[in-house]
Structures are given as C-alpha cells and as structure tokens.
Scaffold this motif. Structure first.
Motif, short mmCIF file in Angstrom:
data_model
loop_
_atom_site.label_atom_id
_atom_site.label_comp_id
_atom_site.label_asym_id
_atom_site.label_seq_id
_atom_site.Cartn_x
_atom_site.Cartn_y
_atom_site.Cartn_z
N LYS A 159 0.89 -1.20 0.04
CA LYS A 159 0.07 -0.09 0.05
C LYS A 159 0.87 1.17 -0.03
N ASP A 160 2.10 1.23 0.80
CA ASP A 160 2.79 2.41 0.89
C ASP A 160 3.35 2.60 -0.56
N ALA A 161 3.55 1.59 -1.28
CA ALA A 161 4.26 1.78 -2.71
C ALA A 161 3.42 2.04 -3.62
N ILE A 162 1.91 1.97 -3.57
CA ILE A 162 0.80 2.45 -4.38
C ILE A 162 0.78 3.77 -4.13
N PHE A 163 0.78 4.13 -2.59
CA PHE A 163 0.84 5.55 -2.64
C PHE A 163 2.08 6.43 -3.10
N TYR A 164 3.18 5.65 -3.10
CA TYR A 164 4.19 6.53 -3.57
C TYR A 164 4.19 6.58 -5.40
N LEU A 165 3.46 5.57 -5.72
CA LEU A 165 3.55 5.77 -7.41
C LEU A 165 2.38 6.75 -7.65
N GLN A 166 1.16 6.77 -6.82
CA GLN A 166 0.16 7.68 -7.13
C GLN A 166 0.70 9.02 -6.95
N SER A 167 1.53 9.40 -5.99
CA SER A 167 2.25 10.55 -5.72
C SER A 167 3.11 11.04 -6.83
N SER A 168 3.56 9.92 -7.55
CA SER A 168 4.61 10.13 -8.72
C SER A 168 3.91 10.48 -10.08
N GLY A 169 2.48 10.57 -9.86
CA GLY A 169 1.61 10.52 -11.13
C GLY A 169 1.41 9.44 -11.91
N VAL A 170 1.49 8.22 -11.32
CA VAL A 170 1.23 6.89 -12.02
C VAL A 170 -0.07 6.27 -11.34
N ALA A 171 -1.16 6.25 -12.14
CA ALA A 171 -2.29 5.53 -11.92
C ALA A 171 -2.22 4.18 -11.85
N VAL A 172 -3.01 3.69 -10.82
CA VAL A 172 -2.95 2.11 -10.44
C VAL A 172 -4.40 1.67 -10.51
N THR A 173 -4.47 0.60 -11.31
CA THR A 173 -5.61 -0.12 -11.70
C THR A 173 -5.37 -1.61 -11.24
N GLY A 174 -6.25 -2.07 -10.55
CA GLY A 174 -6.31 -3.39 -10.07
C GLY A 174 -7.34 -4.40 -11.00
N ALA A 175 -6.83 -5.42 -11.15
CA ALA A 175 -7.41 -6.44 -11.72
C ALA A 175 -8.35 -7.26 -10.81
N THR A 176 -9.64 -7.02 -11.05
CA THR A 176 -10.58 -8.02 -9.97
C THR A 176 -11.73 -7.95 -10.52
N GLU A 177 -12.37 -9.27 -10.18
CA GLU A 177 -13.93 -9.58 -10.74
C GLU A 177 -14.73 -8.85 -9.87
N LYS A 178 -14.58 -8.18 -8.80
CA LYS A 178 -15.41 -7.23 -8.15
C LYS A 178 -15.66 -6.13 -8.94
N ALA A 179 -14.81 -5.64 -9.66
CA ALA A 179 -15.18 -4.41 -10.67
C ALA A 179 -16.36 -4.16 -11.30
N GLU A 180 -16.81 -3.14 -11.47
CA GLU A 180 -18.16 -2.99 -12.19
C GLU A 180 -17.85 -2.77 -13.85
N ASN A 181 -16.53 -1.99 -14.02
CA ASN A 181 -16.22 -1.84 -15.46
C ASN A 181 -15.17 -2.87 -15.90
N GLU A 182 -15.32 -3.06 -17.25
CA GLU A 182 -14.25 -4.05 -17.83
C GLU A 182 -13.23 -3.39 -18.23
N ILE A 183 -12.01 -4.06 -18.27
CA ILE A 183 -10.54 -3.28 -18.74
C ILE A 183 -10.53 -2.33 -20.02
N TYR A 184 -11.76 -2.59 -20.83
CA TYR A 184 -11.60 -1.83 -22.08
C TYR A 184 -12.01 -0.41 -21.84
N GLY A 185 -12.49 -0.15 -20.73
CA GLY A 185 -12.93 1.22 -20.39
C GLY A 185 -11.96 2.03 -19.64
N VAL A 186 -10.87 1.57 -19.32
CA VAL A 186 -9.84 2.40 -18.66
C VAL A 186 -8.71 2.70 -19.71
N ASP A 187 -8.46 4.09 -19.21
CA ASP A 187 -7.16 4.63 -20.44
C ASP A 187 -6.04 4.30 -19.86
N PHE A 188 -5.06 3.47 -20.42
CA PHE A 188 -3.67 3.27 -20.43
C PHE A 188 -2.89 3.95 -20.83
#
Length: 245
Positions: A159-188
């Motif tokens: 989690k600390d690594a995720i916060f560090y990436l986010q503060s560095s301008g990196v968007a973090v996307t999690g792969a999970t079947e619990k998500a409402e949206n499919e992967i194809y709607g995320v801007d990479f």
C-alpha cells in the motif's frame, strides 16, 4: 533446492544478511538455542526475511554439510531499490508501465508473469517482502530467463508503494472480478501500474479501496476466473494495444 542457491551455518547466514544478499527464506532447526542464534533471529526480524522452524531432517535434505541448524535460500537475482527504480523509469522518455503483485505465491505462475511482463514492455515489477512467491530456479526457468531482464523490487508494504506511485503521477489499476467496469474502459495512455491479486484471494480489500481504477475481464464461460498469469497477460496486452494506436 540446489546447493549453489543455499548457504548454511549461523555465522555465514548472518554475514549474508549484513552484506544485503537476496535471501528468499531461512530454515532453522526447531529448538535451536544460543546467543548467536538469538542474534540471527533478531537480524532476520529487522530485515523482514521469512524464517521457518523445521525438523533437522529437513535441513539434512537441503545440504549434507555441517549446517549448524540454519540454511538460507538465496535468490538467483538481485532485487532493485523501489524508489530508485521508480525514479529511473520516470526519467525515461517513455510512458511508464509497472506491474504489482499482491500475494502471488506460486513460483511457476510468478515465472510466467515475469516472462509476459518482459515481452509487453513492463518497466518494473513490485512485490511485497512477505507473502510473495520467491524467485527460485523454477521461477527463472519458467520465465525463460526474463527474470534477469525485468527489474524487480521488494517493498515492506504494498500500500505504501501504491501511494508512492500515485504521488509520482502513476495511476494504479487493480484486476478484480469485483469491479463494475471492464478493462477496455480504462485509459492506459498515461503512466500506469497494474496490480494483480493472489491465486486464491485476489487483491486484498484494503488495497482495492485505494486504487485509482478497478477493472475486470469478461468471462463468457462457466468458470469464474482465469489463472492469474493468463489474466495478467490479457491486462498487459490491453495496455500494449491502447498504446500502439
């Protein structure tokens, strides 16, 4: 475990830790005592190294030499410093792509993931020090040698690594079947990190809550999930597809 990937003896293991050798795991004989062993236990705890207490028969199978009740498994690769890795990647004239693994514990799955990561242009893989599959000969073999080509960093807390990436301008996307949206709607087409969960539990709920995006893959059959290494490949190549447009 092959002999060239282990060291044995209390003092030798202590020296390896102090020299920052990439130790995957330490096996210690149950009931072992003494001041030197207590010092080893303290050093192991401070460095966040996995320690298992096992019967002496286990140690005897690992090495025929005089192990003094302690055997350490050495990783065949050197790990990178996480913050330095991020800084190096962000300084390049490329769109960053990181891969984070939350509890992937099977060494062959790990090896397959590393191979796909190398092929899809991942700049660095980030794993937790505890609860992750070790990098063994099997990992390297399954990765087809890619483990030597992709920088891998271990962190105390994901989690600390995720916060560090986010503060560095990196968007973090999690792969999970619990998500409402499919992967194809995320801007990479932006600095990106993909996080994959463990084979059984997926991404931990507390980690899911802090991510920028959650996304799932469409599953059209009766099976409820894909193998983590396969799912990882689909996610990474969706990043590749979008960035090649």
């Amino acid at each position: 475990m092959k002999n060239e990937n282990i060291i044995y003896g209390i003092r030798a293991v202590m020296e390896a830790i102090n020299a920052d050798q990439p130790i995957n795991k330490i096996f210690a004989q149950k009931g072992l005592k003494g001041d030197l062993f207590k010092e080893l236990e303290s050093t192991v705890r401070k460095n966040g190294i996995s320690l298992s207490y096992v019967p002496i028969e286990k140690l005897n199978r690992l090495t025929r030499n005089n192990h003094q009740g302690v055997v350490a498994q050495i990783s065949p690769i050197q790990f990178h410093n996480f913050e330095e890795l991020v800084e190096q990647v962000l300084s390049k004239n490329e769109l960053p792509l990181f891969l984070m693994l939350d509890g992937v514990s099977d060494v062959r799955n790990f090896g397959a993931i590393i191979r796909t990561a190398e092929c899809s242009g991942v700049h660095g893989i980030i794993i937790p020090k505890n609860g992750a599959a070790p990098i063994t000969d099997d990992t390297v073999k399954t990765s087809a040698g890619a483990a030597f080509n992709v920088p891998i960093a271990k962190v105390d807390h994901l989690k600390d690594a995720i916060f560090y990436l986010q503060s560095s301008g990196v968007a973090v996307t999690g792969a999970t079947e619990k998500a409402e949206n499919e992967i194809y709607g995320v801007d990479f087409n932006q600095p990106t990190a993909i996080i994959m969960g463990s084979e059984e539990k997926g991404i931990s709920p507390s980690t899911l809550n802090i991510l920028d995006h959650q996304a799932k893959l469409p599953l059209l059959g009766k099976i409820g999930s894909l193998n983590v290494s396969v799912a990882c490949g689909v996610f990474l190549y969706e990043v590749v597809r979008q960035r090649k447009k």
